[in-house]
Write a protein that holds these residues in place. Sequence first.
Motif, short mmCIF file in Angstrom:
data_model
loop_
_atom_site.label_atom_id
_atom_site.label_comp_id
_atom_site.label_asym_id
_atom_site.label_seq_id
_atom_site.Cartn_x
_atom_site.Cartn_y
_atom_site.Cartn_z
N TYR A 43 0.81 -1.21 0.00
CA TYR A 43 0.00 0.00 0.00
C TYR A 43 0.85 1.27 0.00
O TYR A 43 1.88 1.33 0.67
CB TYR A 43 -0.93 0.01 1.21
N HIS A 45 2.48 3.03 -2.47
CA HIS A 45 3.67 3.30 -3.29
C HIS A 45 3.41 3.15 -4.78
O HIS A 45 4.35 2.95 -5.56
CB HIS A 45 4.82 2.39 -2.87
N VAL A 46 2.14 3.20 -5.17
CA VAL A 46 1.82 2.99 -6.59
C VAL A 46 2.27 4.21 -7.40
O VAL A 46 1.88 5.33 -7.09
CB VAL A 46 0.30 2.74 -6.78
N TRP A 49 -0.32 2.47 -12.93
CA TRP A 49 -1.04 1.20 -12.98
C TRP A 49 -1.48 1.00 -14.42
O TRP A 49 -1.49 1.92 -15.22
CB TRP A 49 -2.27 1.21 -12.07
N CYS A 68 10.15 0.99 -11.00
CA CYS A 68 9.35 -0.06 -10.39
C CYS A 68 10.22 -1.09 -9.67
O CYS A 68 11.11 -1.69 -10.26
CB CYS A 68 8.51 -0.76 -11.46
N GLU A 81 -0.50 -2.87 -10.62
CA GLU A 81 0.00 -1.65 -9.99
C GLU A 81 1.51 -1.75 -9.83
O GLU A 81 2.00 -2.73 -9.28
CB GLU A 81 -0.64 -1.44 -8.62
N ASN A 83 4.87 -0.39 -8.07
CA ASN A 83 5.29 0.34 -6.88
C ASN A 83 6.77 0.72 -6.97
O ASN A 83 7.57 -0.02 -7.53
CB ASN A 83 5.12 -0.54 -5.63
N TYR A 99 1.45 -10.11 -4.81
CA TYR A 99 2.51 -9.11 -4.65
C TYR A 99 3.81 -9.70 -5.17
O TYR A 99 4.17 -10.83 -4.83
CB TYR A 99 2.64 -8.74 -3.17
#
Length: 349
Positions: A43, A45-46, A49, A68, A81, A83, A99
């Motif tokens: 959560y 750090h996107v 996307w 990324c 997404e 990050n 993930y």
Amino acid sequence: MRITLLFGWCFLVLFWFYTHNRVQGQCPAYSPKFVVQHGYRLYGHVITWLYAEKEVLCRLKCNLEKRCLTFNYEEATRVCELNDADDEKDLQETQGFVYGDMKKKRKSEVASTSTTPPTSRPGSSSLLAGHSCKKIKDLGDSRGDGEYWIDPGNTGQPFTVYCDMTTDGGGWTLIKRSNLTFIYRYSSEFDRNDYRAISNYSDARQNILTTAIQDLRITMGFDQLRYRCRKKRINRTLHIMTINDTAGYEVLDHLLVQPTWPTACNSFERLQDDTSILARNCIKWGDYFGNREVNRWGKSSNKGRHRVYNYVIVLEPNHRLAFMSGGPHYCDDSLPFASIGDFWELYVR
Ligand SMILES: *[C@@H]1O[C@H](CO)[C@@H](O)[C@H](O)[C@H]1NC(C)=O
Ligand SMILES: *[C@@H]1O[C@H](CO)[C@@H](O)[C@H](O)[C@H]1NC(C)=O
Ligand SMILES: *[C@@H]1O[C@H](CO)[C@@H](O)[C@H](O)[C@H]1NC(C)=O
Ligand SMILES: *[C@@H]1O[C@H](CO)[C@@H](O)[C@H](O)[C@H]1NC(C)=O
């Protein structure tokens, strides 16, 4: 002798490919340190996307994007997404997500000379595109107003569009924006009968024909049209959208399929910033075979494939909406002048 030479050549070419691709990091499948955790999402750090058909494509995208470090992939929505962090403290158990940690070097460690592909954008390849601005918005994946990649027909040939993600809840796809520098002379070479031309939404010269917009309606699906325009010297903004009901669909059918000059009142809504005389006087719209003030859209003499831009609304003699390239440009007025900064927009949702 010749065969040895050929082999040598092949080897060199293969070797070059291998090293070249490795430098660019395009072989994520071979990364020995790659770690994947099912049921987790990172959560906060996107950086961007996009849609990816498969998790492996999301991984590939992350590998191609310099910033990324990790990615989240949701199988149900195919949202990928990317990050720019791998902080375990931001990792939370989340159903339906995967993930992936690429175990790449961090930003500071990446040599500044390393070659990188252009910054990734949603849908930067044929497999990675959204369906429409509305769908992107509905999935909760809006990044605000701006350009997005879509492929409404699943053709494998995505294109960029401008999405308005704020007005009345957002999800609007821009068809055309005429932000005038001068009035373009009409020339049929700028008629576009392919909805992909909406990519060129800011090219005031082009007229995307009603047939092409209807094609987009069938392929992408939309229920509403929205018009916004403003002329500085008139100092009024026209801003209306058709209502998402049968009265509104009649307007879409009239403008895109077959002219019927439907009922004006109750077919549209005014947006907050609308200050036009037109929008407050729907009862007086129309020019229907010589009869005026008949509560109808359009003008009966105007039924060609430009009617979505040309004489869309008339309240004769002083108020009109028209912005066909090469034709007169009216915005709640009937003066044949426009100045720099005057604009007209057409959106669909
Ligand atoms: C955008 O405009 C350019 C220049 O007029 C044209 O060559 C190109 O084909 C247009 N793109 C699309 C998708 O129609
Ligand atoms: C334009 O209209 C607004 C009200 O809608 C008014 O406050 C403003 O003074 C007007 N500007 C000019 C240049 O007439
Ligand atoms: C129109 O163009 C002008 C100057 O390029 C810009 O300042 C303005 O924001 C544009 N308006 C819209 C609605 O795009
Ligand atoms: C229009 O209404 C239909 C049915 O209520 C709904 O499914 C659709 O999402 C609505 N479209 C828009 C653009 O809000």
